[in-house]
Design an enzyme around this catalytic site. Structure first.
Site, PDB file in Angstrom:
ATOM      1  N   HIS A  26      68.309  -0.473   9.438  1.00 35.04           N
ATOM      2  CA  HIS A  26      68.459   0.026  10.816  1.00 35.04           C
ATOM      3  C   HIS A  26      69.587  -0.734  11.534  1.00 35.04           C
ATOM      4  O   HIS A  26      70.427  -0.125  12.197  1.00 35.04           O
ATOM      5  CB  HIS A  26      67.174  -0.188  11.632  1.00 35.04           C
ATOM      6  CG  HIS A  26      65.990   0.585  11.159  1.00 35.04           C
ATOM      7  ND1 HIS A  26      64.772   0.022  10.942  1.00 35.04           N
ATOM      8  CD2 HIS A  26      65.823   1.910  10.886  1.00 35.04           C
ATOM      9  CE1 HIS A  26      63.896   0.936  10.561  1.00 35.04           C
ATOM     10  NE2 HIS A  26      64.514   2.093  10.498  1.00 35.04           N
ATOM     11  N   LYS A  50      48.826   6.116  14.717  1.00 37.33           N
ATOM     12  CA  LYS A  50      47.635   5.686  15.455  1.00 37.33           C
ATOM     13  C   LYS A  50      47.378   4.194  15.265  1.00 37.33           C
ATOM     14  O   LYS A  50      47.018   3.492  16.177  1.00 37.33           O
ATOM     15  CB  LYS A  50      46.416   6.502  15.008  1.00 37.33           C
ATOM     16  CG  LYS A  50      46.398   7.885  15.637  1.00 37.33           C
ATOM     17  CD  LYS A  50      45.046   8.554  15.538  1.00 37.33           C
ATOM     18  CE  LYS A  50      45.127   9.986  16.031  1.00 37.33           C
ATOM     19  NZ  LYS A  50      45.139  10.957  14.920  1.00 37.33           N
ATOM     20  N   ARG A  99      69.434   8.096   4.028  1.00 34.29           N
ATOM     21  CA  ARG A  99      69.359   7.294   2.801  1.00 34.29           C
ATOM     22  C   ARG A  99      69.496   8.154   1.560  1.00 34.29           C
ATOM     23  O   ARG A  99      70.122   7.769   0.592  1.00 34.29           O
ATOM     24  CB  ARG A  99      68.028   6.538   2.745  1.00 34.29           C
ATOM     25  CG  ARG A  99      67.963   5.360   3.669  1.00 34.29           C
ATOM     26  CD  ARG A  99      66.553   4.916   3.910  1.00 34.29           C
ATOM     27  NE  ARG A  99      65.839   5.903   4.692  1.00 34.29           N
ATOM     28  CZ  ARG A  99      64.710   5.669   5.330  1.00 34.29           C
ATOM     29  NH1 ARG A  99      64.155   4.479   5.266  1.00 34.29           N
ATOM     30  NH2 ARG A  99      64.127   6.618   6.042  1.00 34.29           N
ATOM     31  N   SER A 137      60.932   1.028   6.544  1.00 38.32           N
ATOM     32  CA  SER A 137      59.853   0.306   7.227  1.00 38.32           C
ATOM     33  C   SER A 137      58.569   0.407   6.416  1.00 38.32           C
ATOM     34  O   SER A 137      57.814  -0.556   6.313  1.00 38.32           O
ATOM     35  CB  SER A 137      59.633   0.890   8.623  1.00 38.32           C
ATOM     36  OG  SER A 137      60.797   0.768   9.384  1.00 38.32           O
TER      37      SER A 137
END
Ligand code: ADP
Length: 170
Positions: A26, A50, A99, A137
């Site tokens: 990033h 969540k 990517r 991530s």
């Protein structure tokens, strides 16, 4: 009113994402986008998962720390629709990193929907540098889960925060 544009014609770019956590992949996209546009807003989706890995506050804090070397950047959070947020910030461009083919396929439908809702906002895609093309991530979260080594994949402040939060030993 947009504080960056003022009376001149500055180009405002927006880099949205969940950044849970922000990775060196990033950061590379931010650095390149910040060189291309007058101002870059990095915006964290605050309504996605969540059970997040890091809280919104932690993500914002780590994004601020790991981009302190980039002058023309603002870190922000938003919920709701990206197209509405982009219009609200008077962004000219949305920058996304690509990517692989999977990102490309996902971005195709996203891009068409954003153009439908905000036709004046242009989409710009930056190909990931090869050394970051496998960094995500979700891969970082997986590595942390199984005590894998995350050194070099995330900024040092992110690595330290993860070690502290999860009492994580590599
Ligand atoms: P991730 O897909 O890693 O969970 P985000 O949802 O936060 O990340 O993605 C925000 C943007 O950053 C997306 O455009 C995504 O394709 C891009 N991105 C994520 N990781 C990389 C990387 N290693 N290189 C280039 N772009 C990336």
């Amino acid at each position: 009113m947009n504080i960056y544009r003022g009376v001149s014609n500055l180009t405002i770019a927006l880099c949205p994402g969940s950044f849970d956590p922000v990775t060196n992949g990033h950061i590379n996209i931010f650095e390149r986008a910040a060189k291309m546009f007058d101002h870059l807003i990095v915006a964290v989706f605050s309504n996605v998962r969540k059970k997040p890995f890091l809280t919104i506050e932690e993500r914002l804090d780590l994004l601020k720390k790991s981009t302190s070397h980039i002058e023309n950047i603002t870190i922000d959070a938003f919920d709701g629709l990206l197209a509405d947020y982009a219009k609200d910030k008077r962004a000219d461009v949305i920058v996304r990193g690509l990517r692989d083919q999977k990102d490309f396929i996902y971005e195709t439908s996203q891009m068409l929907m954003i153009k439908h809702m905000a036709p004046n906002v242009e989409m710009v895609y930056l190909m990931s540098e090869q050394r970051y093309s496998y960094v995500s991530s979700s891969a970082i979260r997986e590595l942390v889960n199984f005590h894998g080594d995350i050194k070099g994949l995330v900024p040092t402040c992110v690595e330290n925060a993860i070690i502290e939060k999860f009492k994580y030993v590599q």
